[in-house]
Scaffold this motif. Structure first.
Motif, PDB file in Angstrom:
ATOM      1  N   VAL A  75       0.840  -1.204   0.000  1.00  0.00           N
ATOM      2  CA  VAL A  75       0.000   0.000   0.000  1.00  0.00           C
ATOM      3  C   VAL A  75       0.872   1.250   0.000  1.00  0.00           C
ATOM      4  CG1 VAL A  75      -1.639   1.323   1.387  1.00  0.00           C
ATOM      5  CG2 VAL A  75      -1.980  -1.121   1.052  1.00  0.00           C
ATOM      6  N   ARG A  76       1.911   1.251   0.838  1.00  0.00           N
ATOM      7  CA  ARG A  76       2.813   2.412   0.905  1.00  0.00           C
ATOM      8  C   ARG A  76       3.516   2.643  -0.434  1.00  0.00           C
ATOM      9  NH1 ARG A  76       7.833   3.769   1.154  1.00  0.00           N
ATOM     10  NH2 ARG A  76       8.640   1.652   1.167  1.00  0.00           N
ATOM     11  N   LEU A  77       3.983   1.562  -1.047  1.00  0.00           N
ATOM     12  CA  LEU A  77       4.686   1.695  -2.316  1.00  0.00           C
ATOM     13  C   LEU A  77       3.762   2.154  -3.445  1.00  0.00           C
ATOM     14  CD1 LEU A  77       7.016  -1.421  -2.133  1.00  0.00           C
ATOM     15  CD2 LEU A  77       7.698   0.983  -2.003  1.00  0.00           C
ATOM     16  N   ARG A  78       2.516   1.700  -3.425  1.00  0.00           N
ATOM     17  CA  ARG A  78       1.564   2.149  -4.443  1.00  0.00           C
ATOM     18  C   ARG A  78       1.293   3.647  -4.311  1.00  0.00           C
ATOM     19  NH1 ARG A  78      -2.701  -2.910  -4.700  1.00  0.00           N
ATOM     20  NH2 ARG A  78      -1.404  -4.196  -6.053  1.00  0.00           N
ATOM     21  N   LYS A  79       1.156   4.124  -3.073  1.00  0.00           N
ATOM     22  CA  LYS A  79       0.941   5.554  -2.859  1.00  0.00           C
ATOM     23  C   LYS A  79       2.156   6.355  -3.329  1.00  0.00           C
ATOM     24  CE  LYS A  79      -2.267   5.279   1.015  1.00  0.00           C
ATOM     25  NZ  LYS A  79      -2.438   5.511   2.461  1.00  0.00           N
ATOM     26  N   GLU A  82       2.261   6.485  -7.139  1.00  0.00           N
ATOM     27  CA  GLU A  82       1.303   7.458  -7.672  1.00  0.00           C
ATOM     28  C   GLU A  82       1.835   8.879  -7.515  1.00  0.00           C
ATOM     29  OE1 GLU A  82      -1.817   9.035  -9.613  1.00  0.00           O
ATOM     30  OE2 GLU A  82      -1.283   6.916  -9.473  1.00  0.00           O
ATOM     31  N   GLN A  83       2.417   9.168  -6.364  1.00  0.00           N
ATOM     32  CA  GLN A  83       2.995  10.499  -6.114  1.00  0.00           C
ATOM     33  C   GLN A  83       4.104  10.788  -7.135  1.00  0.00           C
ATOM     34  OE1 GLN A  83       2.405  12.601  -3.268  1.00  0.00           O
ATOM     35  NE2 GLN A  83       3.839  14.119  -4.007  1.00  0.00           N
ATOM     36  N   LEU A  84       4.971   9.820  -7.368  1.00  0.00           N
ATOM     37  CA  LEU A  84       6.069  10.010  -8.317  1.00  0.00           C
ATOM     38  C   LEU A  84       5.563  10.193  -9.748  1.00  0.00           C
ATOM     39  CD1 LEU A  84       8.588   7.416  -6.869  1.00  0.00           C
ATOM     40  CD2 LEU A  84       8.769   9.911  -6.765  1.00  0.00           C
ATOM     41  N   ARG A  85       4.519   9.473 -10.109  1.00  0.00           N
ATOM     42  CA  ARG A  85       3.932   9.641 -11.444  1.00  0.00           C
ATOM     43  C   ARG A  85       3.384  11.056 -11.616  1.00  0.00           C
ATOM     44  NH1 ARG A  85       2.374   4.524 -14.203  1.00  0.00           N
ATOM     45  NH2 ARG A  85       3.025   2.848 -12.834  1.00  0.00           N
ATOM     46  N   MET A  86       2.704  11.548 -10.587  1.00  0.00           N
ATOM     47  CA  MET A  86       2.160  12.906 -10.658  1.00  0.00           C
ATOM     48  C   MET A  86       3.281  13.930 -10.784  1.00  0.00           C
ATOM     49  SD  MET A  86      -1.031  12.662  -7.921  1.00  0.00           S
ATOM     50  CE  MET A  86      -0.611  14.243  -7.304  1.00  0.00           C
ATOM     51  N   GLU A  87       4.325  13.765 -10.003  1.00  0.00           N
ATOM     52  CA  GLU A  87       5.460  14.690 -10.064  1.00  0.00           C
ATOM     53  C   GLU A  87       6.114  14.646 -11.444  1.00  0.00           C
ATOM     54  OE1 GLU A  87       7.991  13.629  -6.781  1.00  0.00           O
ATOM     55  OE2 GLU A  87       6.539  14.354  -5.302  1.00  0.00           O
ATOM     56  N   ARG A  88       6.239  13.464 -12.010  1.00  0.00           N
ATOM     57  CA  ARG A  88       6.838  13.333 -13.343  1.00  0.00           C
ATOM     58  C   ARG A  88       6.004  14.073 -14.388  1.00  0.00           C
ATOM     59  NH1 ARG A  88       6.854   7.586 -15.619  1.00  0.00           N
ATOM     60  NH2 ARG A  88       4.787   8.262 -16.209  1.00  0.00           N
ATOM     61  N   GLU A  89       4.682  13.954 -14.300  1.00  0.00           N
ATOM     62  CA  GLU A  89       3.803  14.654 -15.244  1.00  0.00           C
ATOM     63  C   GLU A  89       3.946  16.171 -15.106  1.00  0.00           C
ATOM     64  OE1 GLU A  89       1.997  13.424 -17.810  1.00  0.00           O
ATOM     65  OE2 GLU A  89       3.031  11.573 -17.269  1.00  0.00           O
ATOM     66  N   ILE A  90       4.057  16.650 -13.889  1.00  0.00           N
ATOM     67  CA  ILE A  90       4.243  18.091 -13.673  1.00  0.00           C
ATOM     68  C   ILE A  90       5.564  18.552 -14.279  1.00  0.00           C
ATOM     69  CG2 ILE A  90       4.655  19.838 -11.891  1.00  0.00           C
ATOM     70  CD1 ILE A  90       2.614  18.241 -10.142  1.00  0.00           C
ATOM     71  N   ILE A  91       6.605  17.775 -14.104  1.00  0.00           N
ATOM     72  CA  ILE A  91       7.917  18.127 -14.653  1.00  0.00           C
ATOM     73  C   ILE A  91       7.866  18.131 -16.177  1.00  0.00           C
ATOM     74  CG2 ILE A  91      10.306  17.309 -14.904  1.00  0.00           C
ATOM     75  CD1 ILE A  91      10.099  16.434 -11.927  1.00  0.00           C
TER      76      ILE A  91
END
Length: 103
Positions: A75-79, A82-91
């Motif tokens: 669960v922690r790794l999935r969260k 998701e956070q890293l994917r969002m940050e990558r999209e912003i970058i």
């Protein structure tokens, strides 16, 4: 309490769940005794005990069920993923923006 009021499920720590399961698996408590003494539901305790029981390895069987620690880590790794994917999209969007500004 009206029907529209939501009842919050209590959040128990991983350590609490593991200790509760140990009462049944190692200390000889029945599921009912352990649930009553801890003030948790019988169904929750049953899930915790099943999650902590060693799973026999059977050739050709599905992957073994996860124990509680593995589930919490997943669960922690999935969260985090998701956070890293969002940050990558912003970058990516920022890179496109700045490329247009400079170009």
């Amino acid at each position: 309490m009206s029907k529209t009021d939501k009842v919050k499920k209590p959040k128990f720590t991983l350590e609490f769940k593991q200790d509760a399961a140990k009462l049944v698996l190692e200390k000889g408590y029945t599921h009912q005794q352990a649930a009553d003494s801890l003030g948790v539901s019988l169904s929750a305790l049953g899930r915790w005990v099943r999650a902590e029981q060693p799973q026999p390895a059977v050739a050709g069987a599905k992957a073994q069920a996860m124990n509680l620690a593995d589930h919490n880590e997943l669960v922690r790794l999935r969260k985090e993923n998701e956070q890293l994917r969002m940050e990558r999209e912003i970058i990516k969007k920022a890179a496109v923006f700045f490329a247009k500004e400079l170009g």
